[in-house]
Every structure is written in structure tokens, then in C-alpha cells.
Design a protein around this motif. Structure first.
Motif, short mmCIF file in Angstrom:
data_model
loop_
_atom_site.label_atom_id
_atom_site.label_comp_id
_atom_site.label_asym_id
_atom_site.label_seq_id
_atom_site.Cartn_x
_atom_site.Cartn_y
_atom_site.Cartn_z
N GLY A 4 17.21 -6.28 0.70
CA GLY A 4 18.21 -5.27 0.96
C GLY A 4 18.40 -4.32 -0.22
N GLY A 5 18.48 -3.02 0.10
CA GLY A 5 18.71 -2.03 -0.92
C GLY A 5 17.48 -1.55 -1.64
N LYS A 6 16.33 -2.09 -1.29
CA LYS A 6 15.08 -1.70 -1.94
C LYS A 6 14.42 -0.55 -1.18
N ILE A 7 13.60 0.20 -1.91
CA ILE A 7 12.86 1.33 -1.33
C ILE A 7 11.39 1.18 -1.69
N ALA A 8 10.53 1.31 -0.71
CA ALA A 8 9.08 1.24 -0.92
C ALA A 8 8.44 2.58 -0.59
N LEU A 9 7.45 2.96 -1.39
CA LEU A 9 6.61 4.11 -1.09
C LEU A 9 5.25 3.59 -0.67
N VAL A 10 4.85 3.91 0.55
CA VAL A 10 3.57 3.46 1.10
C VAL A 10 2.71 4.68 1.39
N THR A 11 1.56 4.80 0.73
CA THR A 11 0.67 5.92 1.04
C THR A 11 -0.16 5.58 2.27
N GLY A 12 -0.48 6.61 3.05
CA GLY A 12 -1.24 6.39 4.28
C GLY A 12 -0.47 5.57 5.29
N ALA A 13 0.80 5.92 5.48
CA ALA A 13 1.68 5.11 6.33
C ALA A 13 1.69 5.52 7.78
N SER A 14 0.90 6.51 8.16
CA SER A 14 0.98 7.01 9.54
C SER A 14 0.16 6.19 10.53
N ARG A 15 -0.75 5.36 10.04
CA ARG A 15 -1.61 4.62 10.97
C ARG A 15 -2.13 3.35 10.32
N GLY A 16 -2.79 2.53 11.13
CA GLY A 16 -3.52 1.37 10.64
C GLY A 16 -2.70 0.43 9.79
N LEU A 17 -3.31 -0.02 8.70
CA LEU A 17 -2.65 -1.00 7.84
C LEU A 17 -1.41 -0.42 7.18
N GLY A 18 -1.45 0.86 6.81
CA GLY A 18 -0.29 1.46 6.17
C GLY A 18 0.93 1.44 7.07
N GLY A 98 -6.60 5.65 2.31
CA GLY A 98 -8.04 5.63 2.04
C GLY A 98 -8.86 6.05 3.23
N ILE A 99 -10.15 6.21 2.96
CA ILE A 99 -11.12 6.55 4.00
C ILE A 99 -12.28 5.59 3.89
N GLY A 100 -13.09 5.54 4.93
CA GLY A 100 -14.30 4.72 4.90
C GLY A 100 -15.55 5.57 4.94
N VAL A 101 -16.51 5.26 4.11
CA VAL A 101 -17.84 5.88 4.18
C VAL A 101 -18.86 4.76 4.30
N ALA A 188 -6.84 -7.71 -0.92
CA ALA A 188 -8.20 -7.39 -0.47
C ALA A 188 -8.38 -7.85 0.97
N PRO A 189 -8.13 -6.96 1.94
CA PRO A 189 -8.32 -7.35 3.33
C PRO A 189 -9.80 -7.57 3.65
N GLY A 190 -10.05 -8.48 4.58
CA GLY A 190 -11.37 -8.60 5.16
C GLY A 190 -11.51 -7.56 6.26
N ALA A 191 -12.40 -7.79 7.20
CA ALA A 191 -12.61 -6.86 8.31
C ALA A 191 -11.43 -6.92 9.27
N ILE A 192 -10.82 -5.75 9.52
CA ILE A 192 -9.60 -5.67 10.32
C ILE A 192 -9.81 -4.74 11.51
N GLU A 193 -9.24 -5.10 12.65
CA GLU A 193 -9.34 -4.28 13.85
C GLU A 193 -8.34 -3.12 13.79
N THR A 194 -8.78 -2.01 13.21
CA THR A 194 -7.98 -0.77 13.20
C THR A 194 -8.92 0.38 13.53
N ASP A 195 -8.41 1.62 13.41
CA ASP A 195 -9.27 2.79 13.63
C ASP A 195 -10.00 3.19 12.36
N PHE A 196 -9.86 2.41 11.28
CA PHE A 196 -10.52 2.72 10.01
C PHE A 196 -12.03 2.70 10.19
#
Length: 254
Positions: A4-18, A98-101, A188-196
Motif C-alpha cells: 500500500g502506498g507504493k508506486i511502480a513504473l513499468v515500461t512497455g505496460a500496454s501489452r504482454g508481460l508488461g 523490448g522487441i524481438g529480433v 529471466a523468463p523462459g518461452a512465454i505465450e504472448t504476442d512478443f
């Protein structure tokens, strides 16, 4: 346990893991400031989901590969903290965007390489540096790496190299920010089912089956396997975990 009372900044928060991380933090009682690259509609959907848990949320557009934009972003962030929270700082930074190549080493172009450097390494380095004055003493930073720094799969040489650098950077940040009581860890996530990466793990049946076959728990990961783990890592229950690489892969390629 809540935060309670804490604030987090998460980059790339619109989709997937973020998005999953942001919502998991809201469930823990944390307010969220998120960034998104271009999809404002998806970012607003994340904010709505956070609000459903009774937490505040605000979303900012940010290209995390554009270092020249960071000072202006920090100024906007400082104003939002003052106006919406009556605070001069926030507590948790999650460097997730992040992005994937996926290209063989022999076919990876300098442009591919530079794009990965800018987003996954240079961007993380200088965004964190820029935001240091706004991170509360006793706060926490989580950087996102990949299982690909431990095991090697063809086509990810450049991507994994950037993530390996992030793991080293994490240890140095932990050392240098320790006097401020700021803990810094890598997940360090392994392979995850997202749109990444075009959603290959989620949508390609052969890839999905291969990952299941080499994972001890017998399936690919899901976003819900990652977000709550990050939220837990940021709670007081885990205040003594520092400078660690924590793989969240279900036992992939062990």
C-alpha cells in the motif's frame, strides 16, 4: 502481502508481460505508471484494468530506444507524481519494454543490432540513470532478461547478447545503489505465450510443442506465470534478495 502506498513504473505496460506485471502489481496494492510505444488504446485498457483493483494508473508514450527523449519524460513524470500523488518520487522501476529480433547470426544486420542495443541495453542504462533522482531510497529495480542467456537457441545471438549485458549491469547497479538501500535484480523468463516476436510461442503449434517437450513442467509459460512473480519480488517479503538473476521458465532446458 500488500504494498500500500507504493508506486511502480513499468515500461512497455500496454501489452504482454508488461501489462501482466502492471496488473499483478495493482493486485498487490501498488499504483502504476506505465509507458507504451505507440498503442494508446491498449495502454488505456491496462490503466482501466488497474483501476478495477482500486489503484491509480497513468500511461505515458515513450520510445525506450530514444535516449534524447528521456529528460523530457522525467520532467513529465515528476509533474505527474506531484499532481496525482503529491510525491516527488516513485518506489519501483521495472525495465520491461523490448522487441524481438529472430535472425541467424550470419544474417543479422547492423541496423538490427543497433535497434536491439538502443532498446535493450542503451535505453535501459540511460533511462535508469535519468530516473535515479526520482526513485525513492529503499526502492527496487527489476530488469527483464531472458532464459536465452543461459541456453542457446539459433537465431537469438544479438538479442541474447543484449540481455546478457543487462544481467551484468544489474549486478553493478546493485553494488552502486546499495548505499541508497535500492535492491536491483534480473528476472529471466523462459518461452512465454504472448504476442512478443510475432506470437510464435503462442501461435506456432510446432514451436509450442517443442517448448513443452524441453520444459520440466511440460508446457510453455503464460503471462500469469511472470507478472505475479515480479510483483512478489518487489514486496517486503523479498527485501533481502539483491543482485540476482531469477529465471522463471518452468525448468526449460535443464
Amino acid at each position: 502481502m500488500t504494498n500500500g502506498g507504493k508506486i511502480a513504473l513499468v515500461t512497455g505496460a500496454s501489452r504482454g508481460l508488461g501489462r501482466n506485471m502492471a496488473i499483478a502489481l495493482a493486485r498487490k496494492g501498488v499504483d502504476v505508471i506505465g509507458t507504451y510505444h505507440s498503442n494508446k488504446t491498449e495502454a488505456e485498457a491496462t490503466a482501466t484494468a488497474i483501476a478495477a483493483f482500486g489503484r491509480k494508473a497513468t500511461m505515458f508514450p515513450l520510445d525506450t530506444g530514444d535516449v534524447a527523449r528521456f529528460s523530457a519524460f522525467a520532467a513529465d513524470l515528476k509533474q505527474a507524481l506531484a499532481v496525482q500523488w503529491g510525491r516527488a518520487n516513485f518506489d519501483y522501476l521495472v525495465n520491461n519494454a523490448g522487441i524481438g529480433v529472430h535472425k541467424p547470426f550470419a544474417e543479422t544486420s547492423e541496423a538490427d543490432f543497433d535497434r536491439l542495443v538502443n532498446i535493450h541495453l542503451k535505453g535501459v542504462f540511460f533511462l535508469t540513470q535519468t530516473l535515479l533522482p526520482l526513485i525513492a531510497d529503499g526502492g527496487r529495480i527489476v530488469n527483464v532478461s531472458s532464459g536465452l542467456t543461459r541456453f542457446a537457441l539459433p537465431g537469438y545471438a544479438a538479442y541474447a547478447a543484449m540481455k546478457g549485458a543487462i544481467e551484468v549491469l544489474t549486478r553493478y547497479l546493485a553494488k552502486e545503489l546499495g548505499p541508497r538501500g535500492i535492491a536491483v535484480n534480473t528476472i529471466a523468463p523462459g518461452a512465454i505465450e504472448t504476442d512478443f516476436g510475432g506470437g510464435t510461442v503462442r501461435d506456432n503449434r510446432e514451436v509450442n510443442a517443442f517448448i513443452a517437450s524441453v520444459t520440466a513442467l511440460g508446457r510453455p509459460g503464460l503471462p500469469d506465470d511472470i507478472g505475479p512473480a515480479v510483483a512478489s519480488l518487489l514486496t517486503e517479503d523479498n527485501r533481502w534478495i539483491n543482485a540476482q538473476r531469477i529465471e522463471i521458465s518452468g525448468g526449460m532446458l535443464i
